[in-house]
Design a protein around this motif. Structure first.
Motif, short mmCIF file in Angstrom:
data_model
loop_
_atom_site.label_atom_id
_atom_site.label_comp_id
_atom_site.label_asym_id
_atom_site.label_seq_id
_atom_site.Cartn_x
_atom_site.Cartn_y
_atom_site.Cartn_z
N VAL A 49 20.01 4.28 -19.02
CA VAL A 49 19.84 5.60 -19.63
C VAL A 49 20.91 6.57 -19.10
O VAL A 49 21.53 7.31 -19.87
CB VAL A 49 18.43 6.15 -19.34
CG1 VAL A 49 18.31 7.62 -19.77
CG2 VAL A 49 17.37 5.30 -20.06
N GLN A 50 21.16 6.54 -17.80
CA GLN A 50 22.18 7.42 -17.21
C GLN A 50 23.56 7.09 -17.76
O GLN A 50 24.33 8.00 -18.13
CB GLN A 50 22.19 7.30 -15.69
CG GLN A 50 23.19 8.21 -15.01
CD GLN A 50 23.23 8.02 -13.50
OE1 GLN A 50 22.61 7.11 -12.95
NE2 GLN A 50 23.96 8.88 -12.80
N LEU A 51 23.89 5.81 -17.83
CA LEU A 51 25.20 5.40 -18.35
C LEU A 51 25.38 5.83 -19.80
O LEU A 51 26.47 6.25 -20.21
CB LEU A 51 25.38 3.89 -18.21
CG LEU A 51 25.49 3.36 -16.78
CD1 LEU A 51 25.47 1.83 -16.77
CD2 LEU A 51 26.75 3.87 -16.10
N ALA A 52 24.32 5.75 -20.59
CA ALA A 52 24.38 6.20 -21.97
C ALA A 52 24.62 7.71 -22.05
O ALA A 52 25.40 8.19 -22.86
CB ALA A 52 23.11 5.81 -22.71
N GLY A 53 23.92 8.44 -21.19
CA GLY A 53 24.11 9.89 -21.17
C GLY A 53 25.52 10.30 -20.78
O GLY A 53 26.08 11.25 -21.32
N ILE A 54 26.09 9.54 -19.83
CA ILE A 54 27.47 9.83 -19.42
C ILE A 54 28.45 9.49 -20.53
O ILE A 54 29.34 10.27 -20.87
CB ILE A 54 27.81 9.04 -18.14
CG1 ILE A 54 26.99 9.57 -16.95
CG2 ILE A 54 29.30 9.12 -17.83
CD1 ILE A 54 27.08 8.72 -15.69
N ALA A 55 28.27 8.31 -21.14
CA ALA A 55 29.20 7.86 -22.19
C ALA A 55 29.01 8.61 -23.50
O ALA A 55 29.92 8.65 -24.33
CB ALA A 55 29.02 6.36 -22.43
N GLY A 56 27.83 9.19 -23.70
CA GLY A 56 27.55 9.90 -24.95
C GLY A 56 27.19 8.98 -26.09
O GLY A 56 27.25 9.36 -27.26
N THR A 57 26.77 7.74 -25.75
CA THR A 57 26.37 6.78 -26.78
C THR A 57 25.43 5.75 -26.18
O THR A 57 25.53 5.43 -24.98
CB THR A 57 27.60 6.06 -27.39
OG1 THR A 57 27.15 5.08 -28.33
CG2 THR A 57 28.43 5.38 -26.32
N SER A 58 24.54 5.22 -27.01
CA SER A 58 23.66 4.13 -26.56
C SER A 58 24.32 2.77 -26.75
O SER A 58 23.76 1.74 -26.37
CB SER A 58 22.32 4.18 -27.31
OG SER A 58 22.54 4.07 -28.70
N GLU A 59 25.51 2.75 -27.35
CA GLU A 59 26.25 1.50 -27.56
C GLU A 59 27.16 1.28 -26.34
O GLU A 59 28.35 1.62 -26.35
CB GLU A 59 27.09 1.59 -28.84
CG GLU A 59 26.27 1.86 -30.09
CD GLU A 59 25.32 0.71 -30.42
OE1 GLU A 59 25.70 -0.46 -30.18
OE2 GLU A 59 24.20 0.98 -30.90
N LEU A 60 26.60 0.70 -25.31
CA LEU A 60 27.33 0.53 -24.06
C LEU A 60 28.04 -0.82 -24.00
O LEU A 60 27.64 -1.78 -24.66
CB LEU A 60 26.36 0.64 -22.87
CG LEU A 60 25.64 1.98 -22.71
CD1 LEU A 60 24.67 1.92 -21.53
CD2 LEU A 60 26.63 3.12 -22.53
N ALA A 61 29.07 -0.87 -23.18
CA ALA A 61 29.81 -2.11 -22.97
C ALA A 61 30.14 -2.25 -21.50
O ALA A 61 30.21 -1.24 -20.76
CB ALA A 61 31.10 -2.11 -23.80
N VAL A 62 30.32 -3.48 -21.02
CA VAL A 62 30.81 -3.72 -19.67
C VAL A 62 32.26 -3.25 -19.61
O VAL A 62 33.07 -3.60 -20.47
CB VAL A 62 30.70 -5.21 -19.30
CG1 VAL A 62 31.37 -5.49 -17.97
CG2 VAL A 62 29.23 -5.64 -19.26
N VAL A 63 32.58 -2.43 -18.62
CA VAL A 63 33.88 -1.78 -18.58
C VAL A 63 34.65 -2.15 -17.31
O VAL A 63 34.09 -2.71 -16.35
CB VAL A 63 33.73 -0.24 -18.64
CG1 VAL A 63 33.13 0.19 -19.97
CG2 VAL A 63 32.89 0.28 -17.47
N ARG A 64 35.93 -1.82 -17.31
CA ARG A 64 36.79 -2.04 -16.15
C ARG A 64 36.39 -1.09 -15.03
O ARG A 64 36.06 0.08 -15.29
CB ARG A 64 38.24 -1.81 -16.57
CG ARG A 64 39.26 -2.06 -15.48
CD ARG A 64 40.66 -1.81 -16.02
NE ARG A 64 41.62 -1.64 -14.95
CZ ARG A 64 42.81 -1.07 -15.10
NH1 ARG A 64 43.17 -0.59 -16.29
NH2 ARG A 64 43.63 -0.94 -14.07
N LYS A 65 36.45 -1.58 -13.81
CA LYS A 65 36.00 -0.80 -12.66
C LYS A 65 37.08 -0.74 -11.59
O LYS A 65 37.88 -1.66 -11.45
CB LYS A 65 34.73 -1.43 -12.07
CG LYS A 65 33.61 -1.56 -13.08
CD LYS A 65 32.49 -2.43 -12.53
CE LYS A 65 31.47 -2.72 -13.61
NZ LYS A 65 32.05 -3.58 -14.69
#
Length: 350
Positions: free
Chosen positions: A45-61
């Motif tokens: 939920v937090q990651l979606a709020g940060i990204a501004g979308t519920s369509e999340l993906a594994v990202v570079r870190k």
């Protein structure tokens, strides 16, 4: 002066409530009792709020390890000599440190930054943002000028911007600086009105006499410099560290670019506290990795209202605890993306 800092502060926005609500609804449709994956669901939920979308993906870190030296080492506050700062940075660059192992296991980059190392290191892999060759001894006077504190914070902001432009989707804070638990303790005490006995721990493992020296150094630094608890930049300038200031800027820059930032241990958390005193909205972008054994860490996390994900008895720094949390972020994303819903799996609901 401060133009970059002010611009970044103004760019930090609250999390996207619609994306968060869509994510909660999606999680509740998955084949499990609602909320049964606990903190993983909260992370999604937090990651979606940060990204501004519920369509999340594994990202570079990337783990950003910022390094700086500290004049307060003159007071005998560390079990290691000051030259170890530069030596360990070379170890990071050559891939031989704990952070290299743990970041590599998580598939993350390690980005090393010279914020104020005393030794002159020549290595093209080292990012140089050196503001000055180490801080002054805070027992005798200010660590740095206010202008230098601002430059260090803005260097962190700029680096976050650069990494975001390169496609990095999650940042983690790491640090290296022999003696840096002492200014971190002084900063926490100054910002929160705490006593040295409350915040000073053993750092690199000083003995009882070393612990007494650290407490006296922190008390003396605050008494000598009188940092203004209402002015985070004054606290950095008078009793802080260059790598701590840089990490505070990195947090602000990450939030301004809508990137989550995983904070490591005590020193990183004090840097995050400074960032959130400058821009309170940045707190929503923080992911607390672990609870350090360092005495003041629980207090610093409490000031931020954060509950760490891991309790492993660690106290190394470097970003090691943060790196261990990267797989948890990926797990939260994959649960959201790959689990079946009750409808798609043909499973009866309660």
């Amino acid at each position: 002066m401060m133009e970059k800092l002010q611009k970044a502060i103004e760019a930090v926005r609250p999390l996207d409530e619609r994306a968060m609500e869509e994510t909660r609804r999606r999680l509740d449709r998955l084949t499990k009792p609602p909320g049964s994956l606990g903190r993983l669901e909260e992370l999604a939920v937090q990651l979606a709020g940060i990204a501004g979308t519920s369509e999340l993906a594994v990202v570079r870190k990337a783990v950003v390890v910022m390094a700086g030296d500290h004049g307060v080492c003159e007071e005998g506050v560390s079990a290691f000599p000051q030259e170890v700062t530069g030596q360990m940075v070379l170890n990071f660059l050559n891939g031989g440190a704990a952070i290299n192992v743990l970041a590599g296991q998580a598939g993350a980059d390690v980005v090393c930054v010279d914020m104020g190392i005393k030794a002159q290191l020549k290595d093209e892999r080292l990012i140089s943002r050196n503001v000055r060759a180490g801080t002054a001894n805070i027992v005798r006077g200010p660590a740095m000028t206010r202008e230098e504190a601002v430059r260090a914070v803005e260097a962190g902001i700029g680096l976050a911007e650069e990494l975001a432009a390169q496609g990095v989707g999650v940042l983690a804070t790491g640090e290296m600086g022999i003696g840096n638990t002492t200014p971190s303790s002084a900063m926490l005490a100054a910002l929160c009105g705490l006593e040295p006995e409350d915040v000073v721990g053993r750092g690199t493992g000083v003995d009882e006499a070393g612990l007494v020296r650290k407490r006296e150094a922190v008390a003396s630094a605050i008494r000598t410099n009188r940092p203004d608890s209402e002015d985070p930049l004054d606290v950095i300038a008078k009793v802080g560290g260059l790598e701590i200031a840089g990490l505070a800027g990195l947090v602000i820059g990450a939030a301004a670019n809508r990137l989550p930032v995983v904070i490591d241990g005590f020193i990183s958390t004090v840097a995050a506290l400074v960032a959130c005193r400058l821009v309170p909205a940045a707190q929503a972008y923080l992911i607390p990795s672990h609870l350090s054994e360092e005495r003041g860490h629980r207090l610093a996390l409490g000031q931020l209202g954060l509950d760490p994900l891991l309790h492993l008895g660690m106290r190394l720094g470097e970003g090691t605890g943060a790196a261990l949390c990267f797989p948890l972020l990926d797990a939260a994303v994959q649960v959201l993306n790959k689990m079946a819903t009750f409808d798609s799996a043909g499973v009866s609901e309660s």
